[in-house]
Design a protein around this motif. Sequence first.
Motif, PDB file in Angstrom:
ATOM      1  N   UNK A  86       0.803  -1.215   0.000  1.00  0.00           N
ATOM      2  CA  UNK A  86       0.000   0.000   0.000  1.00  0.00           C
ATOM      3  C   UNK A  86       0.841   1.272   0.000  1.00  0.00           C
ATOM      4  N   UNK A  87       2.109   1.162   0.360  1.00  0.00           N
ATOM      5  CA  UNK A  87       2.991   2.338   0.380  1.00  0.00           C
ATOM      6  C   UNK A  87       3.106   2.942  -1.012  1.00  0.00           C
ATOM      7  N   UNK A  88       3.272   2.134  -2.049  1.00  0.00           N
ATOM      8  CA  UNK A  88       3.519   2.680  -3.394  1.00  0.00           C
ATOM      9  C   UNK A  88       2.251   3.232  -4.065  1.00  0.00           C
ATOM     10  N   UNK A  89       1.159   2.498  -4.292  1.00  0.00           N
ATOM     11  CA  UNK A  89       0.905   1.075  -4.038  1.00  0.00           C
ATOM     12  C   UNK A  89       1.352   0.205  -5.218  1.00  0.00           C
ATOM     13  N   UNK A  90       1.376  -1.125  -4.972  1.00  0.00           N
ATOM     14  CA  UNK A  90       1.744  -2.105  -5.992  1.00  0.00           C
ATOM     15  C   UNK A  90       0.531  -2.979  -6.284  1.00  0.00           C
ATOM     16  N   UNK A  91       0.294  -3.243  -7.554  1.00  0.00           N
ATOM     17  CA  UNK A  91      -0.794  -4.161  -7.907  1.00  0.00           C
ATOM     18  C   UNK A  91      -0.350  -5.106  -9.014  1.00  0.00           C
ATOM     19  N   UNK A 112      14.518  -2.434 -12.780  1.00  0.00           N
ATOM     20  CA  UNK A 112      14.456  -1.359 -11.803  1.00  0.00           C
ATOM     21  C   UNK A 112      15.706  -1.368 -10.937  1.00  0.00           C
ATOM     22  N   UNK A 113      15.696  -0.578  -9.875  1.00  0.00           N
ATOM     23  CA  UNK A 113      16.848  -0.527  -8.976  1.00  0.00           C
ATOM     24  C   UNK A 113      16.822  -1.686  -7.990  1.00  0.00           C
ATOM     25  N   UNK A 114      15.681  -1.891  -7.326  1.00  0.00           N
ATOM     26  CA  UNK A 114      15.584  -2.933  -6.294  1.00  0.00           C
ATOM     27  C   UNK A 114      14.457  -3.936  -6.554  1.00  0.00           C
ATOM     28  N   UNK A 115      13.973  -4.021  -7.789  1.00  0.00           N
ATOM     29  CA  UNK A 115      12.905  -4.962  -8.189  1.00  0.00           C
ATOM     30  C   UNK A 115      11.784  -5.074  -7.154  1.00  0.00           C
ATOM     31  N   UNK A 116      11.264  -3.932  -6.732  1.00  0.00           N
ATOM     32  CA  UNK A 116      10.212  -3.913  -5.716  1.00  0.00           C
ATOM     33  C   UNK A 116       8.974  -4.657  -6.181  1.00  0.00           C
ATOM     34  N   UNK A 117       8.565  -4.445  -7.433  1.00  0.00           N
ATOM     35  CA  UNK A 117       7.357  -5.090  -7.946  1.00  0.00           C
ATOM     36  C   UNK A 117       7.488  -6.591  -7.990  1.00  0.00           C
ATOM     37  N   UNK A 118       8.637  -7.091  -8.415  1.00  0.00           N
ATOM     38  CA  UNK A 118       8.849  -8.534  -8.492  1.00  0.00           C
ATOM     39  C   UNK A 118       8.792  -9.162  -7.103  1.00  0.00           C
ATOM     40  N   UNK A 119       9.395  -8.499  -6.130  1.00  0.00           N
ATOM     41  CA  UNK A 119       9.412  -9.067  -4.778  1.00  0.00           C
ATOM     42  C   UNK A 119       8.003  -9.155  -4.196  1.00  0.00           C
ATOM     43  N   UNK A 230      10.749   1.838 -12.660  1.00  0.00           N
ATOM     44  CA  UNK A 230      11.894   2.760 -12.760  1.00  0.00           C
ATOM     45  C   UNK A 230      11.622   4.124 -12.124  1.00  0.00           C
ATOM     46  N   UNK A 231      10.413   4.317 -11.627  1.00  0.00           N
ATOM     47  CA  UNK A 231      10.034   5.652 -11.148  1.00  0.00           C
ATOM     48  C   UNK A 231      10.257   5.856  -9.655  1.00  0.00           C
ATOM     49  N   UNK A 232      10.469   4.779  -8.897  1.00  0.00           N
ATOM     50  CA  UNK A 232      10.474   4.905  -7.439  1.00  0.00           C
ATOM     51  C   UNK A 232      11.809   5.372  -6.869  1.00  0.00           C
ATOM     52  N   UNK A 233      12.846   5.417  -7.707  1.00  0.00           N
ATOM     53  CA  UNK A 233      14.142   5.955  -7.286  1.00  0.00           C
ATOM     54  C   UNK A 233      14.684   6.873  -8.370  1.00  0.00           C
ATOM     55  N   UNK A 234      15.427   7.889  -7.969  1.00  0.00           N
ATOM     56  CA  UNK A 234      16.262   8.647  -8.894  1.00  0.00           C
ATOM     57  C   UNK A 234      17.647   8.008  -8.895  1.00  0.00           C
ATOM     58  N   UNK A 235      18.397   8.241  -9.948  1.00  0.00           N
ATOM     59  CA  UNK A 235      19.737   7.683 -10.049  1.00  0.00           C
ATOM     60  C   UNK A 235      20.658   8.738 -10.655  1.00  0.00           C
ATOM     61  N   UNK A 236      21.873   8.781 -10.151  1.00  0.00           N
ATOM     62  CA  UNK A 236      22.866   9.709 -10.703  1.00  0.00           C
ATOM     63  C   UNK A 236      23.026   9.416 -12.190  1.00  0.00           C
ATOM     64  N   UNK A 237      23.053  10.472 -13.002  1.00  0.00           N
ATOM     65  CA  UNK A 237      23.165  10.285 -14.447  1.00  0.00           C
ATOM     66  C   UNK A 237      24.445   9.524 -14.792  1.00  0.00           C
ATOM     67  N   UNK A 238      24.292   8.445 -15.562  1.00  0.00           N
ATOM     68  CA  UNK A 238      25.438   7.599 -15.917  1.00  0.00           C
ATOM     69  C   UNK A 238      25.324   7.082 -17.345  1.00  0.00           C
ATOM     70  N   UNK A 239      25.207   7.978 -18.329  1.00  0.00           N
ATOM     71  CA  UNK A 239      25.080   7.512 -19.715  1.00  0.00           C
ATOM     72  C   UNK A 239      26.277   6.680 -20.141  1.00  0.00           C
TER      73      UNK A 239
END
Length: 335
Positions: A86-91, A112-119, A230-239
């Motif tokens: 419910x925090x995000x939420x995820x469905x 993604x960064x930490x695969x929150x949806x998969x977990x 990909x939206x739940x974290x920002x990441x330092x630009x690393x092209x």
Amino acid sequence: MKIDFAPVQVPLHRRLQTAAVLQWVFSFIGLAPTCIFLFLYLLFTRFWLVSVLYAVWWFYDFDTPARGGHRVPFLCGLTAWDYMRDYFPIKLVKTADLDPRHNYILGFHPHGVLVAGAFINFCTYATGFRKLFPGLTSYLLMLPLWFRAPFFRDYIMCAGLIPSDKASARYPLSRKRGGSAVVIAVGGAPEALDAHPGTYNVLLANKKGFIKMAMEHGAHLVPVFSFGENEVFDQVENPRGTWLRWTQERLQAVMGISLPLFHARGVFQYSFGLVPYRKPISTIVGRPIQVEKVAKPTAEQLDNLHQRYMDELSNLFDEHKVNYGVDKDTHLNFV
């Protein structure tokens, strides 16, 4: 920099949601090193017997991760995972039935960064995987490195996580009665380096190992796309081509894990920290691709099925993107 502090009067359920996510982030990035330190530290204290007994258990239980692990339903159904959902939420969104008489390989995109949806969707009962797909048991693949950490290996196996090596992935797919759903974040650790908000890069163009495995076992392929991952974290630009990306890729090649420099919000303020943003994640499970069992598939057969899989994933993305805030002219970029 102006710090945007959280209001003092925050409803209890929102505080519990944040606490649930905070413990998950710690489990993902800090629990394994903590467990290793604890195991070694106890050896030099009066509690040394704890580590010795665990080492005996570890030796006895060494092959369990490669044999499906040992899921603990009670832990998968904890209320804490409902708060995290419910925090995000995820469905979890179902688009077609999956016959439990077959085995499946679910390709999860993007990493993604930490695969929150998969977990949450495939390691807990919070979003109703068991009800949506009755008769199926999901197994999420994780880097084998984490199964070498004492105590931590047992914790992650309780959630149905198994190592991502071939032998471990093949075990549930070898069950003749069916009912196994092996979930693979196909892009893996390298794809995490491309996990920037608003990007839809999928590391798939040269990924055919899971295709070959599906053909060898006759496991049906199911494309899965997780909008918002990909939206739940920002990441330092690393092209690609920059010194930072070069360094990250070299470290990934040596260590087997990627090190994205990500950030989001904190616990008591919204300006910086490692707690993910409250942005929705919607994981769409696509239609199954029927796969005939071929003991030794040819290169042409692999290429044809791989292309079909990419087409199905692209169609799944295009079919649902407008519903989840993606511009209609945006398409997946296969890297």
